[in-house]
Design an enzyme around this catalytic site. Structure first.
Site, PDB file in Angstrom:
ATOM      1  N   GLY A  88     -17.133  29.173  46.560  1.00  0.00           N
ATOM      2  CA  GLY A  88     -18.464  29.759  46.430  1.00  0.00           C
ATOM      3  C   GLY A  88     -18.533  30.650  45.210  1.00  0.00           C
ATOM      4  O   GLY A  88     -18.931  30.231  44.125  1.00  0.00           O
ATOM      5  N   TYR A 133     -25.133  34.634  50.780  1.00  0.00           N
ATOM      6  CA  TYR A 133     -25.609  33.709  49.759  1.00  0.00           C
ATOM      7  C   TYR A 133     -25.864  34.432  48.442  1.00  0.00           C
ATOM      8  O   TYR A 133     -26.078  35.633  48.394  1.00  0.00           O
ATOM      9  CB  TYR A 133     -26.827  32.903  50.223  1.00  0.00           C
ATOM     10  CG  TYR A 133     -28.132  33.632  50.448  1.00  0.00           C
ATOM     11  CD1 TYR A 133     -28.867  34.168  49.401  1.00  0.00           C
ATOM     12  CD2 TYR A 133     -28.674  33.728  51.729  1.00  0.00           C
ATOM     13  CE1 TYR A 133     -30.076  34.793  49.599  1.00  0.00           C
ATOM     14  CE2 TYR A 133     -29.898  34.352  51.953  1.00  0.00           C
ATOM     15  CZ  TYR A 133     -30.593  34.877  50.884  1.00  0.00           C
ATOM     16  OH  TYR A 133     -31.792  35.497  51.097  1.00  0.00           O
ATOM     17  N   GLU A 134     -25.785  33.674  47.372  1.00  0.00           N
ATOM     18  CA  GLU A 134     -25.865  34.197  46.002  1.00  0.00           C
ATOM     19  C   GLU A 134     -24.785  35.241  45.716  1.00  0.00           C
ATOM     20  O   GLU A 134     -25.010  36.209  44.996  1.00  0.00           O
ATOM     21  CB  GLU A 134     -27.253  34.783  45.707  1.00  0.00           C
ATOM     22  CG  GLU A 134     -28.329  33.740  45.629  1.00  0.00           C
ATOM     23  CD  GLU A 134     -27.942  32.562  44.748  1.00  0.00           C
ATOM     24  OE1 GLU A 134     -27.512  32.792  43.614  1.00  0.00           O
ATOM     25  OE2 GLU A 134     -28.053  31.412  45.201  1.00  0.00           O
ATOM     26  N   ARG A 147     -19.498  50.904  45.534  1.00  0.00           N
ATOM     27  CA  ARG A 147     -20.531  51.371  46.480  1.00  0.00           C
ATOM     28  C   ARG A 147     -21.101  52.704  46.033  1.00  0.00           C
ATOM     29  O   ARG A 147     -22.315  52.919  46.052  1.00  0.00           O
ATOM     30  CB  ARG A 147     -19.944  51.475  47.888  1.00  0.00           C
ATOM     31  CG  ARG A 147     -19.634  50.128  48.535  1.00  0.00           C
ATOM     32  CD  ARG A 147     -19.260  50.305  50.005  1.00  0.00           C
ATOM     33  NE  ARG A 147     -18.796  49.047  50.565  1.00  0.00           N
ATOM     34  CZ  ARG A 147     -17.516  48.707  50.698  1.00  0.00           C
ATOM     35  NH1 ARG A 147     -16.568  49.556  50.297  1.00  0.00           N
ATOM     36  NH2 ARG A 147     -17.174  47.547  51.210  1.00  0.00           N
TER      37      ARG A 147
END
Length: 605
Positions: free
Chosen positions: A92, A368-369, A469
């Site tokens: 991915g 996703y992405e 973060r």
């Protein structure tokens, strides 16, 4: 509806929707375009979702002039329906290891597309399964015996007339998902499929007829489509969290449970501080994320214009910012929706609440992405380069990362939360972020003394993700406070409480980052906590008005609990009575199984 019925219905709606785009400002995709689609489709996607979000933007951003003339009109007129096939069954976010190959044959001036393994199958692209007849396919480009890495190709998948898959192409739907089941996410495999040389999108990288490869001027020029999708994701995710916060706030104003003061009657559950502490921070996050979505949209438009002139100055900053925001916003949205569901008690578990659909739609954004932790580690690479530049005295930092090179105060200037200025609040957050960035940097350098660069990076990856973060959350707070500062005075008075709640919640969720080096005292941290409680109390009278400012129509919100008129209980009973199981008083399950069981048992008593 069954999946077949949903996909059929969504196809009907998307054709009707795109037949009537003259009703909206088509140039404003982030605003009217996304809203128009949301009103039409609800919390679902459709056969042409990636056609508009990825296929067309890729054509606009990565084709040369001749290719643009050939393909863009076809795509915009809907003469073809396209998707974007990058993710594979086995890979991915690690694009460098994609297995689909495109090998150039100079004798015929063609590329040969092939899926050499099962894990090379393209997997997940929306609309790929049954709807799209074209795709932008990302494959490893081989020419003259050398691999030049992943490149985009435009490929016909199905016959224009029969819609049957072309020779050498195997594709289909991947099956039901947690949500968004009105879209046919698909798989795709190639068996030595030949495509023309000009199928390679050639705005940046090129292959000449003899197979000579011409590299792009900048290695990140092909990132435009992914950045575009992440940009609109931030807006989309923020609206889902806003919907959840709206439902929870409205329901908490209707629901009465328990007595705070004995004998004075049951109170609205929104009056309980614990309920406010659960719901109001989600509302604050939604406002903060919407403010960021506006900024990232504007930055994307600026960078897109600059790229047309070969200017890549802001591209790295946009890539880092969109990657980090995608990760933080999608994660906080998923967690926030769940908190809003829990705040509605048992009724939040019912599909009538709207939460199952909202969560099923939004939570996919965490993977996703770009999987979220991978996105954070991409941000970390930028942060480590910035930290090294600061240590060497050669850093050139854009505004978002300027704090890394600052020398901030040694201790917090906070006295009381009443006198906690925006500047001091931001300085405290920047301290925590800067400290974590250099903690990760120093650990990485130490690890590199005895490990390979890759192993060293892996051994410090938790600290690197923490640094990312902090970096993103500093940006979110600064941007939110800046937006509030520009608001009209009457709105500023209310929104300041919301922005402060968002910032205070970040600080108190990471107490150790401020206490461990003596930067803050326990008394100062207690002041921040008192600031939270004051924000909750001040937001309470405005809470319903704040969520009403998002202007969700009941048909858009699709929640019995979040009805604007507050008439929850009669509507909930009506919803239950409309259950398909209530079409008959006696079900076949009783007639065939439970009834005979009970009859047999009674006969033996």
């Amino acid at each position: 509806m069954s999946r077949e019925e949903r996909i059929l219905n969504n196809a009907r709606k998307v054709v009707a929707m795109t037949d009537n785009t003259d009703q909206i400002d088509g140039s404003d995709f982030f605003g009217e375009g996304m809203y128009y689609q949301a009103l039409t489709m609800g919390r679902d996607l459709h056969a042409m979702s990636l056609h508009y979000v990825m296929f067309i933007p890729t054509l606009q951003g990565q084709t040369d002039d001749e290719q643009l003339d050939e393909w863009l009109t076809k795509a915009i007129s809907r003469a073809v329906v396209g998707t974007y096939a990058q993710t594979e069954l086995g890979h991915g976010t690690n694009l460098s290891k994609l297995e689909t190959t495109a090998t150039y044959d100079s004798a015929t001036e063609e590329f040969v597309l092939n899926s050499p393994t099962i894990t090379a199958a393209k997997w997940w692209p929306g609309g790929l399964g049954k709807s799209s007849n074209y795709a932008v396919v990302v494959a490893q480009l081989y020419t003259k015996g050398e691999c030049k890495g992943p490149h985009p190709f435009i490929v016909q998948l199905r016959d224009d007339e029969t819609h049957m898959p072309l020779k050498g192409i195997r594709l289909g739907d991947i099956g039901p998902k947690l949500g968004i089941n009105g879209n046919d996410n698909g798989f795709l495999l190639f068996d030595k499929v030949r495509i023309p040389r000009r199928a390679l999108l050639m705005r940046y990288a090129k292959v000449k007829p003899d197979g000579t490869y011409v590299a792009p001027a900048h290695s990140k020029l092909g990132y435009g489509t992914m950045v575009f999708v992440r940009s609109i994701m931030i807006k989309d995710q923020s609206t889902q969290l806003a919907a959840a916060a709206t439902i929870a706030t409205r329901y908490a104003s209707v629901r009465r449970q328990g007595e705070i003061s004995p004998g004075k009657g049951e109170v609205q559950i929104i009056d309980y501080q614990t309920q406010q502490f659960r719901v109001f921070p989600q509302m604050a996050r939604a406002f903060a994320f919407m403010a960021a979505a506006t900024e990232i949209r504007d930055l994307y438009m600026t960078v897109t214009e600059q790229l047309t002139h070969g200017n890549t100055e802001l591209l790295a900053e946009l890539h880092v910012l969109s990657s980090g925001l995608k990760s933080i916003v999608s994660w906080d949205t998923a967690q926030g929706i769940e908190q809003c569901r829990l705040a509605c008690g048992g009724h939040g578990y019912s599909q009538a609440s709207g939460f199952p659909e909202i969560y099923g739609y939004a939570v996919g954004g965490c993977t996703y992405e770009g999987e979220n932790l991978v996105m954070l580690l991409q941000v970390a690479r930028f942060l480590m380069r910035a930290a090294e530049g600061v240590r060497k005295g050669s850093a050139k930092l854009a505004d978002i990362g300027a704090y890394i090179g600052k020398t901030g105060p040694k201790t917090s200037r906070l006295t009381t939360h009443y006198h906690y200025t925006d500047a001091d609040l931001v300085a405290d957050l920047e301290h925590a972020a800067r400290k974590q960035v250099f903690r990760a940097y120093d650990r990485l350098k130490k690890a590199q003394e005895h490990l390979s660069p890759e192993d060293a990076w892996n051994s410090v990856s938790v600290e690197l993700a923490k640094a990312s973060r902090w970096h993103v959350r500093v940006y979110l707070v600064k941007n939110f406070l800046n937006k509030v500062a520009l608001a009209p005075q009457d709105l500023k008075f209310v929104l300041t409480d919301v922005a402060r709640l968002y910032a205070y919640d970040i600080i108190t969720s990471s107490i150790g980052a401020f206490l461990e080096d003596g930067y803050m005292s326990s008394n100062q941290m207690n002041e921040v906590k008192e600031g939270i409680y004051e924000c909750l109390a001040k937001i309470r009278p405005n809470a319903v008005a704040l969520v009403d400012s998002w202007d969700y129509d009941d048909k858009e919100l699709k929640s019995v609990l979040g009805r604007r008129d507050g008439n929850v209980y009669p509507a909930l009973l009506e919803w239950a009575q409309n259950s398909q199981l209530n079409r008959s008083d006696v079900l076949p399950s009783h007639t065939k199984y439970l009834g005979p069981m009970m009859k047999d048992a009674r006969s033996k008593l």
